[in-house]
Write a protein that holds these residues in place. Sequence first.
Motif, mmCIF file in Angstrom:
data_model
loop_
_atom_site.group_PDB
_atom_site.id
_atom_site.type_symbol
_atom_site.label_atom_id
_atom_site.label_comp_id
_atom_site.label_asym_id
_atom_site.label_seq_id
_atom_site.Cartn_x
_atom_site.Cartn_y
_atom_site.Cartn_z
ATOM 1 N N THR A 24 -19.765 -10.157 -19.203
ATOM 2 C CA THR A 24 -18.602 -9.570 -19.865
ATOM 3 C C THR A 24 -18.807 -9.549 -21.375
ATOM 4 N N THR A 25 -18.093 -8.666 -22.005
ATOM 5 C CA THR A 25 -18.075 -8.596 -23.456
ATOM 6 C C THR A 25 -16.623 -8.642 -23.895
ATOM 7 N N LYS A 26 -16.372 -8.323 -25.137
ATOM 8 C CA LYS A 26 -15.002 -8.383 -25.634
ATOM 9 C C LYS A 26 -14.125 -7.343 -24.935
ATOM 10 N N GLU A 27 -12.834 -7.583 -24.934
ATOM 11 C CA GLU A 27 -11.834 -6.654 -24.411
ATOM 12 C C GLU A 27 -12.038 -6.344 -22.931
ATOM 13 N N ASN A 28 -12.478 -7.343 -22.162
ATOM 14 C CA ASN A 28 -12.642 -7.190 -20.714
ATOM 15 C C ASN A 28 -13.593 -6.071 -20.324
ATOM 16 N N CYS A 29 -14.530 -5.745 -21.175
ATOM 17 C CA CYS A 29 -15.576 -4.793 -20.801
ATOM 18 C C CYS A 29 -16.622 -5.503 -19.934
ATOM 19 N N ILE A 30 -17.334 -4.710 -19.143
ATOM 20 C CA ILE A 30 -18.347 -5.240 -18.237
ATOM 21 C C ILE A 30 -19.724 -4.720 -18.653
ATOM 22 N N LEU A 31 -20.705 -5.593 -18.646
ATOM 23 C CA LEU A 31 -22.102 -5.210 -18.846
ATOM 24 C C LEU A 31 -22.839 -5.386 -17.523
#
Length: 776
Positions: A24-31
């Motif tokens: 995960t990254t900031k703001e509930n983004c997914i990698l």
Amino acid sequence: MAIPEYKLSAVLCGHSMDVRCVSTTKENCILSASRDRTAKLWHPEGVKDFVNVVTYKGHTNFVSCVCWVPPCEAFPEGLVVSGSNDNTILGYNLQDASIQITLEGHENAVCSVGPGRDSGILLSSSWDSTARVWNINKPRATPLVLKGHQAAVWAVLELGNSTYATASADKTIKLWNKDATLITSLTGHTDCVRGLVVASQESFLSCSNDATIRLWTNKGQCLNTYYGHSNYIYSINMNPALNSGFATCGEDGSVRLWAAGDCVAEIRLPVHSVWSVTCLDNGDIVTGSSDGIVRVFTADAARYADEVTLKQFEEDVLKMQQAAQQEIGGFKLSELPGPEVLLEPGKSDGQTKLVRRGTNVKCYSWSAAENTWNELGDVMGANPPQEGKTMYQGQEYDFVFSVDIKDGAPPIKLPYNKTEDPWVAAQAFIHKHDLPQVYLEQVANFIITNAKLDTLPASSNGFADPFTGENRYVPGTTSATGLPPPSAADPFTGAGAYTTATASAASAASTDKPLIPHDAYIRFDQANLKAIFEKLKEFNSKVGDGISALTTEQLENVVKLGELNSTYNPETVLLLKTMLEWPKEILFPVLDITRLAVRNKDINGQIFDTTYGPTFVKYLLSLLAPDNLPANQMLAMRVLVNAFSDLPGEMLVLAARDSLVHAIICLQQINNNAQIAAASLLLNLSVALAQQLDTAELADCLIHLLNRLTDNEAYFRALIALGTLLAESPNKLLIQTKIVSSAQLHNRLKRDSSSAPPDAALRKISTASQQLCRLL
């Protein structure tokens, strides 16, 4: 505590191969990171949807791990960091995917990356048995190396007390001080330790291939062991919604949720391998799996997927569970190992393993020279039972032989049906009983004799090089010692590979295997070292012109460089470099030894180093001139194909790609063997460059060559190369236009794609043409 019910929320499709890591990254983004050589950023949109907003490219091999490194002094916007099987780490700008840093130093695949506790600190671990601590504020600084494990380091973590923990395939966890001194080694797991996660300021968790999770204090005391999974556990992550609980996933196709030391919920997926799990801040669970899909699961009913999607998901899970109970080729599908078993090196060259891939079983063979498992083909279902057969372990066979392998030991049963290839049956027998590969011919001949077989399967391969005459030295026509039979040599379809059905059934099955895009380099491995030695001795007496002849011992040492597991000294490589200065009319056996030698990692590094390598590549290019000997042209291209065996050769060939493409276009009349060599070289270039922007000239060269090729194998390989470019290139529209504009090629593609030829070589051309036409 009450555990809410987790259901499917979103299905994120975009990767073309296994998703090996999610984070995960900031703001509930997914990698996500995939074997398709890319990483992707998924941004939440609306209540439950995610959109792929950025794709990160640049790696030349599988992307095995990805993470988000928060803003630091050198990168105030933060970095997306990925690690790859190309041994490198890349750092990208989050928004535009531009590469900001490249970190090199690992000597094998990078299998985990993650931020440290201090700003700008990046942790990585690798199959090279080390972990590294990088300061990306000073990317040129030498990283701290944590060295002491005896096998791949699968995970590295900074604990709450500012020490480092590493998890390894050597079954241990090691704790390290900040200066890289070892504190202690933790034992307890009985198999490879795959994942680590901080549980609290004073403790951490580990997961393992032994199907257990262990809770440790930061000082190394094991507090508890948790059981629940039925197979390898690949990944572990804390879940904020479970009050210090966590999630795990693994080879049993499930995600399990844990709270207060108990497995409180299980989520089944329609896959065998769930490679990675992470959790969003809202408690949603994200998975990456072997079907190339990222899935999001939620306990919030407002974020559940629609009823149609949920129903389809449940049906897919049920089908997978039913398939796991099936038997294929006499093996219960659920009891066969998954692809994770291929991460362990083979014990001997040519050793085979049966591996469950989805609802199929595939056979793989270990190549000691490539240090990898190569897929041979599908294992098909057994023939229907017939009357008059002998029962053995629940199956019926024409024969069940008793084979004495060792004095004093009881005989081993060897079941066999007349429909089987005796070599295939022998290989399966060796695999099952873990016998030395040298027994292959002996066991096969035993079957042939005792089964009184009247006819044998054809064993000729289509790669004869008759330019020097039928009974004379022929570069590349004889299998090297220890390789599987020639019938298993097809690197694309596995034609003739291990199957318990008839040969025709295996061939039919092979056409279903996706051929495009191709994702691995191919090589020329076959050789008759004895014949090469005799030819070198003959030419050694003719060198003249001030070139000193070599002794017989020196020649023998040079020829040994071509062995799959050669041991040598650097002086012998210097002798080989000297022999490469022989007159061109007697050069071809030296080139043949060179193309075998560069498969060795160390020799590849010496031949293609920064001093000798560039000059050598230019020399090989000069041998491709139209007025050169056909043998030298063909073998120069084979050397360049095998240069891809390791990074130094690969990089130099890629650097010379423009000159190579031009040289191939300028080749005049070339025989079948040179056609295959040229197509193989373009295929390796296509695999390496498919996702780059500057592939238009490579596509032009392939189209030009395809319109000239007369050899079916060469045509097939060139088709796969062009299809790989078309499938993965950012210039897809341009390449489509080029293909369609070539009336000769386009018409043949349409003609071949609609045909169903009985000949195996033409059948795989038809299959490749069909797949390429679908991309058009």
